[in-house]
Design an enzyme around this catalytic site. Structure first.
Site, PDB file in Angstrom:
ATOM      1  N   GLU A   1      -4.580  -9.310   3.791  1.00 55.46           N
ATOM      2  CA  GLU A   1      -5.420  -8.951   4.954  1.00 55.46           C
ATOM      3  C   GLU A   1      -6.650  -9.836   5.097  1.00 55.46           C
ATOM      4  O   GLU A   1      -7.129 -10.068   6.216  1.00 55.46           O
ATOM      5  CB  GLU A   1      -5.846  -7.485   4.861  1.00 55.46           C
ATOM      6  CG  GLU A   1      -4.737  -6.480   5.111  1.00 55.46           C
ATOM      7  CD  GLU A   1      -3.838  -6.225   3.898  1.00 55.46           C
ATOM      8  OE1 GLU A   1      -2.946  -5.382   4.007  1.00 55.46           O
ATOM      9  OE2 GLU A   1      -4.048  -6.866   2.842  1.00 55.46           O
TER      10      GLU A   1
ATOM     11  N   GLU B   1       0.832  -1.210   0.000  1.00 54.24           N
ATOM     12  CA  GLU B   1       0.000   0.000   0.000  1.00 54.24           C
ATOM     13  C   GLU B   1       0.866   1.260   0.000  1.00 54.24           C
ATOM     14  O   GLU B   1       0.553   2.242  -0.686  1.00 54.24           O
ATOM     15  CB  GLU B   1      -0.950  -0.023   1.205  1.00 54.24           C
ATOM     16  CG  GLU B   1      -2.036  -1.091   1.043  1.00 54.24           C
ATOM     17  CD  GLU B   1      -2.985  -1.177   2.222  1.00 54.24           C
ATOM     18  OE1 GLU B   1      -4.165  -0.875   2.048  1.00 54.24           O
ATOM     19  OE2 GLU B   1      -2.536  -1.544   3.323  1.00 54.24           O
TER      20      GLU B   1
END
Length: 704
Positions: free
Chosen positions: A130, A110
């Site tokens: 995640e 990210e």
């Protein structure tokens, strides 16, 4: 000029600033790292000599993402947060280039997506995992990744959490104008990244922002619906995969900032779900299980270069395969040539099945088989570093084996028993080297099941324990330490689970109702279908031993009667159910109904209507109560170890997090109240809540 912290390095090479994450083992983006990176970028922006910034990672990873030590704590939200770190890079007025190698996952990816340019080594593993913790990416991954790799690739990566090699995510081409990487660099990554940075400056390339790109897909609505249907079918107990689809799909229709808000709201909502809590608990519990509290982490393990396995049956063959898969030579011993040949044929057949599925090449199969040496002589075990017996579960047989091993095994060899219930201290006493003896309880099929119960005897040496835990990791098992008691952690608890299932049938439920209720709770199979699959004679053998050892052991008359009739389950075509030849379908059998009726009549039991809720509570809370006693007696070092045993060895539903976490989620006062109700209802002293459970409930605390 070079300044250092213990979390990130800053240096200037010519006119390029180089910032290096340095937080072993995977460069987790903890608060000190984030602080150092933000300070580094600001320092580079303020330095007129610096024209561009390159960010990379030291050691064996670019970044594995968030620092797991901060999970759930205040540091995870302390400024600069990951969002702030990304914004600082994204709004920088000089080019920020990330140089990715080996591993780039979660928050590491990210952050990379917030930078202006990305270069990578070939073979780097790229992922947003995640979802495996019951979450979605929370720092822009759902909105930025589809903008560079396309909706379909991004959705597949985010909803599965699976890693993809860097070169597969490519560089821009005419056919695909956007890609994750601007360049794949062969050779020295840092030199290549610095050269790329200078080229960006020289060519005055605009500082492109991923957030400004548009997401398109030729048939977006149909694809998103297809993805939702697919995910719903495979992830019925988990909300996160479907949320991944919904939030990634928002990148098509929402402005970037609105998509980011949706991502954040969804991330926070998922964080509160019991399913995410269960997955995060399992993640941390697996790491905790590898640590033995009173053995220092720097204890030097013994070398394990050759392994001996005694017994070439289903269990022995499966155990051997674990070591062959890890490239460790195995000598496998049997008493008769016929049994040895049969065992070798089974191992080969197992590998051939894997080859047919395309999960193993024929060459690799042959190289593994070449590591296997069959023998009928104990003398061939004299150079083994670790010897594991997988012989019949009877103490007299174990005694013969260990006395023989004591004679032939070299000094320092570890002697392990695969016993599932017997006294490891007694087994160790059959040798003159009890410090070298340990339990290594594999679960069948041993080449598939993840759990390895490592049974620590009173005299098991610290380096023996350290070695066996390391071996567990090498053969890709989840190793959990148990003290010595009948059945260790897993089977000791299973005894009470099975007893409750039997009692419920005697009191009025049917085996089918009990199985259905437990399957609805989340088990793949209920207790009676499992017993038929494993073989009812196994439990019968243990019960007969317990009856003989203690006259007060509660009887299970229905189960015993079924075994007396030779109904051992699928292998005999009949058990709690009947089975058609060549099929595994469990068919209710009137013969069993008659046995149940006769036992009820003989014991003066009037059957009553039993709810599914009572079935689930009694079966699960039986595990909880005995699990609590196991923690209380220090048979398990921590409650989460009990959960790991049940999640990895007994099919406890992952979305429930294990029996002890499930009790925490229900609330220990509620669990205690139910136990007292069943104690009064059944008169069974087992239901008296374990002291530790009552203490935690009174203090408003949890097991975990």
């Amino acid at each position: 000029m070079e300044t250092k912290s213990n979390t990130a390095h800053y240096e200037v090479r010519g006119d390029i600033a180089l910032i290096t994450f340095d937080n072993p083992p995977v460069n987790g983006l903890g608060h000190p790292v984030r602080t150092a990176v933000v300070a580094g970028i600001e320092k580079a922006l303020a330095d007129p000599k610096v024209t561009a910034i390159v960010v990379t990672g030291a050691g064996k990873a670019f970044s594995g993402g968030a620092d797991i030590k901060e999970f759930g704590g205040p540091k995870a939200l302390a400024e600069p947060t990951l969002h702030t770190m990304i914004r600082v890079a994204e709004t920088a007025t000089k080019p920020v280039i990330v140089a990715i190698h080996t591993v780039c996952m979660g928050g590491g990816l990210e952050f990379s997506l917030g930078c202006h340019f990305r270069v990578a080594s070939p073979g780097a593993q790229i992922a947003l995992p995640e979802v495996k913790l019951g979450l979605i990416p929370g720092a822009g991954g759902t909105q930025r990744l589809p903008r560079v790799v396309g909706l379909e690739t991004a959705l597949n990566m985010i909803a599965s959490g699976a890693p993809v090699a860097s070169e597969q995510l490519g560089v821009p081409t005419k056919e695909r104008p956007t890609a994750l990487f601007d360049e794949i660099i062969e050779g020295d990554l840092i030199e290549g990244a610095l050269a790329f940075a200078r080229k960006v400056v020289a060519e005055k390339r605009p500082l492109k922002l991923v957030r400004d790109l548009k997401v398109t897909h030729p048939n977006a609505e149909a694809f998103v619906q297809f993805a939702k249907n697919s995910v719903t079918a495979v992830a019925k107990n988990f909300p996160a995969p479907l949320k991944c689809v919904e939030v990634v799909a928002a990148s098509l229709t929402m402005p970037f900032e609105a998509g980011m808000r949706l991502e954040r709201e969804t991330f926070l909502a998922l964080m509160m779900t019991p399913e995410s809590r269960a997955l995060r608990h399992a993640f941390f519990a697996e790491r905790a299980a590898s640590k033995i509290p009173d053995i220092p982490e720097d204890t030097k393990p013994r070398k394990i270069e050759k392994v001996g396995v005694i017994g070439a049956g289903t269990m022995g063959g499966g155990i051997a395969m674990n070591f062959l898969n890890a490239g460790i030579p195995v000598t496998i011993l049997e008493t008769k040539q016929e049994a040895l040949d049969r065992g070798l044929a089974t191992i080969r057949k197992n590998y051939e099945g894997t080859v047919k599925k395309g999960k193993l090449t024929a060459d690799k199969m042959e190289s593994r088989m070449a590591l296997l040496k069959p023998t009928l002589s104990y003398d061939d075990l004299k150079d083994a570093d670790l010897i594991i017996e997988a012989v019949f579960e009877e103490i007299g047989v174990k005694e013969q084996v260990f006395k023989k091993l004591d004679e032939v095994a070299k000094p320092g060899a570890i002697l392990a028993s695969n016993t599932s219930t017997l006294d490891v201290d007694k087994i160790a006493s059959f040798t003159k080297r009890p410090g070298d003896v340990v339990g290594m309880h594999f679960f069948s099929p041993a080449n598939v099941m993840k759990l390895l119960e490592v049974v620590r005897g009173k005299k098991s040496a610290p380096d023996v324990m350290a070695t066996v835990m390391q071996v567990g990791k090498k053969i890709k098992k989840t190793a959990v330490v148990s003290g010595v008691c009948d059945g260790f952690i897993g089977n000791r608890m299973l005894k009470f689970y099975g007893r409750q299932a039997n009692d419920l049938v005697e009191e009025g439920a049917s085996p089918q109702q009990v199985d259905r209720a437990m399957e609805k709770f989340g088990f793949a199979m209920g207790p009676f279908r499992v017993a038929d699959l494993a073989g009812n004679d196994i439990g019968w053998s243990i019960r007969k031993r317990l009856y003989a050892e203690n006259a007060n052991t509660p009887k299970q008359p229905i189960a015993d009667k079924i075994c007396e009739m030779g109904r051992f389950g699928q292998k005999t075509g009949a058990g709690w159910y009947r089975y058609e030849p060549g099929k595994r379908d469990a068919i209710p059998d009137p013969v069993v109904d008659k046995v149940i009726e006769e036992v009820r009549k003989a014991n003066g039991v009037t059957p009553r209507k039993i709810s599914d809720e009572e079935i689930v509570e009694r079966c699960i809370y039986a595990l909880v109560n005995e699990g609590a006693r196991i923690v209380e007696e220090c048979i398990a070092a921590r409650a989460s170890d009990v959960d790991m045993v049940y999640l990895t060895g007994y099919g406890f539903p992952l979305h429930r997090g294990g029996p002890m976490l499930y009790a925490d989620q229900v609330g220990l006062p509620n669990v205690e109240r139910a136990m007292k109700k069943y104690e009064k209802q059944t008169g069974d002293a087992f239901w008296k809540p374990a002291a530790i459970l009552s203490k935690l409930a009174a203090e408003g605390k949890n097991f975990n």
